[in-house]
Write a protein that holds these residues in place. Structure first.
Motif, PDB file in Angstrom:
ATOM      1  N   ASP A  28       0.833  -1.198   0.000  1.00 44.31           N
ATOM      2  CA  ASP A  28       0.000   0.000   0.000  1.00 44.31           C
ATOM      3  C   ASP A  28       0.874   1.256   0.000  1.00 44.31           C
ATOM      4  O   ASP A  28       0.561   2.237  -0.688  1.00 44.31           O
ATOM      5  CB  ASP A  28      -0.918  -0.024   1.224  1.00 44.31           C
ATOM      6  N   GLY A  29       1.970   1.237   0.741  1.00 45.22           N
ATOM      7  CA  GLY A  29       2.893   2.378   0.736  1.00 45.22           C
ATOM      8  C   GLY A  29       3.524   2.591  -0.624  1.00 45.22           C
ATOM      9  O   GLY A  29       3.684   3.741  -1.078  1.00 45.22           O
ATOM     10  N   ILE A  30       3.874   1.503  -1.291  1.00 49.97           N
ATOM     11  CA  ILE A  30       4.443   1.620  -2.639  1.00 49.97           C
ATOM     12  C   ILE A  30       3.407   2.174  -3.601  1.00 49.97           C
ATOM     13  O   ILE A  30       3.699   3.032  -4.450  1.00 49.97           O
ATOM     14  CB  ILE A  30       4.985   0.246  -3.114  1.00 49.97           C
ATOM     15  N   ALA A  31       2.146   1.712  -3.469  1.00 52.57           N
ATOM     16  CA  ALA A  31       1.073   2.215  -4.331  1.00 52.57           C
ATOM     17  C   ALA A  31       0.834   3.701  -4.081  1.00 52.57           C
ATOM     18  O   ALA A  31       0.559   4.466  -5.016  1.00 52.57           O
ATOM     19  CB  ALA A  31      -0.197   1.404  -4.109  1.00 52.57           C
ATOM     20  N   LYS A  32       0.925   4.143  -2.823  1.00 48.44           N
ATOM     21  CA  LYS A  32       0.758   5.572  -2.526  1.00 48.44           C
ATOM     22  C   LYS A  32       1.886   6.401  -3.143  1.00 48.44           C
ATOM     23  O   LYS A  32       1.663   7.515  -3.629  1.00 48.44           O
ATOM     24  CB  LYS A  32       0.697   5.794  -1.026  1.00 48.44           C
ATOM     25  N   SER A  33       3.094   5.844  -3.144  1.00 52.41           N
ATOM     26  CA  SER A  33       4.202   6.577  -3.787  1.00 52.41           C
ATOM     27  C   SER A  33       4.003   6.623  -5.302  1.00 52.41           C
ATOM     28  O   SER A  33       4.352   7.633  -5.940  1.00 52.41           O
ATOM     29  CB  SER A  33       5.543   5.943  -3.433  1.00 52.41           C
ATOM     30  N   LEU A  34       3.412   5.576  -5.884  1.00 51.83           N
ATOM     31  CA  LEU A  34       3.093   5.610  -7.317  1.00 51.83           C
ATOM     32  C   LEU A  34       2.046   6.683  -7.604  1.00 51.83           C
ATOM     33  O   LEU A  34       2.113   7.371  -8.628  1.00 51.83           O
ATOM     34  CB  LEU A  34       2.586   4.243  -7.783  1.00 51.83           C
ATOM     35  N   LEU A  35       1.084   6.834  -6.718  1.00 53.93           N
ATOM     36  CA  LEU A  35       0.059   7.864  -6.886  1.00 53.93           C
ATOM     37  C   LEU A  35       0.682   9.252  -6.827  1.00 53.93           C
ATOM     38  O   LEU A  35       0.355  10.130  -7.649  1.00 53.93           O
ATOM     39  CB  LEU A  35      -1.026   7.708  -5.820  1.00 53.93           C
ATOM     40  N   GLU A  36       1.595   9.461  -5.896  1.00 51.98           N
ATOM     41  CA  GLU A  36       2.266  10.764  -5.792  1.00 51.98           C
ATOM     42  C   GLU A  36       3.112  11.052  -7.034  1.00 51.98           C
ATOM     43  O   GLU A  36       3.138  12.183  -7.528  1.00 51.98           O
ATOM     44  CB  GLU A  36       3.121  10.840  -4.533  1.00 51.98           C
TER      45      GLU A  36
END
Length: 141
Positions: free
Chosen positions: A71-79
């Motif tokens: 989930d943290g990696i996905a949030k960094s992809l969103l940013e």
């Protein structure tokens, strides 16, 4: 002369006492042994249940940890997608483990804002390719 009378001592018969245990001692011993055996069995079952609970808790903790890492990696992809204004659409699967992952799908709106179209857990591994892992289901024949 005085006559000596010798008397032979008579044999006195004493009542013979038999040494025996009090009534019910054998029954009490058997009950005690059975109670100790039952307590030992319950303690073994309790230990087995505790080990099973520990294993389940460890697997649950590992799954939660894997999820939040992905989930943290996905949030960094969103940013990264929000900061990069050139892409209009972005779709990716962030793996959690060999079986599951988080599928994300972002879309840039006409006003420049980003819409999250999808953010869900998906299966990565295709289980239909493994026929030996299927359960033997009765087909009625």
């Amino acid at each position: 002369m005085s006559e000596k009378t010798t008397q032979t001592p008579e044999k006195v018969s004493l009542p013979q006492e038999t040494i025996s245990s009090p009534a019910g001692t054998g029954v009490i011993s058997i009950i005690t042994i059975l109670l100790v055996l039952i307590l030992a069995i319950f303690s073994i079952l309790t230990l087995a249940a505790a080990l099973a609970d520990l294993s389940l808790a460890q697997r649950g903790a590992a799954t939660v940890s894997e999820y939040y890492n992905a989930d943290g990696i996905a949030k960094s992809l969103l940013e990264e997608f929000r900061q990069d204004g050139t892409k209009g659409d972005y779709e990716a699967i962030v793996p959690m483990n060999d079986i599951q992952g988080i599928a994300v799908h972002f879309l840039r709106q006409t006003d420049g804002s980003v819409a999250i179209l999808s953010w869900k857990m998906v299966l990565i591994k295709d289980f239909s390719e493994e026929p030996e892992s299927t359960l033997p289901v009765w087909t009625g024949e």
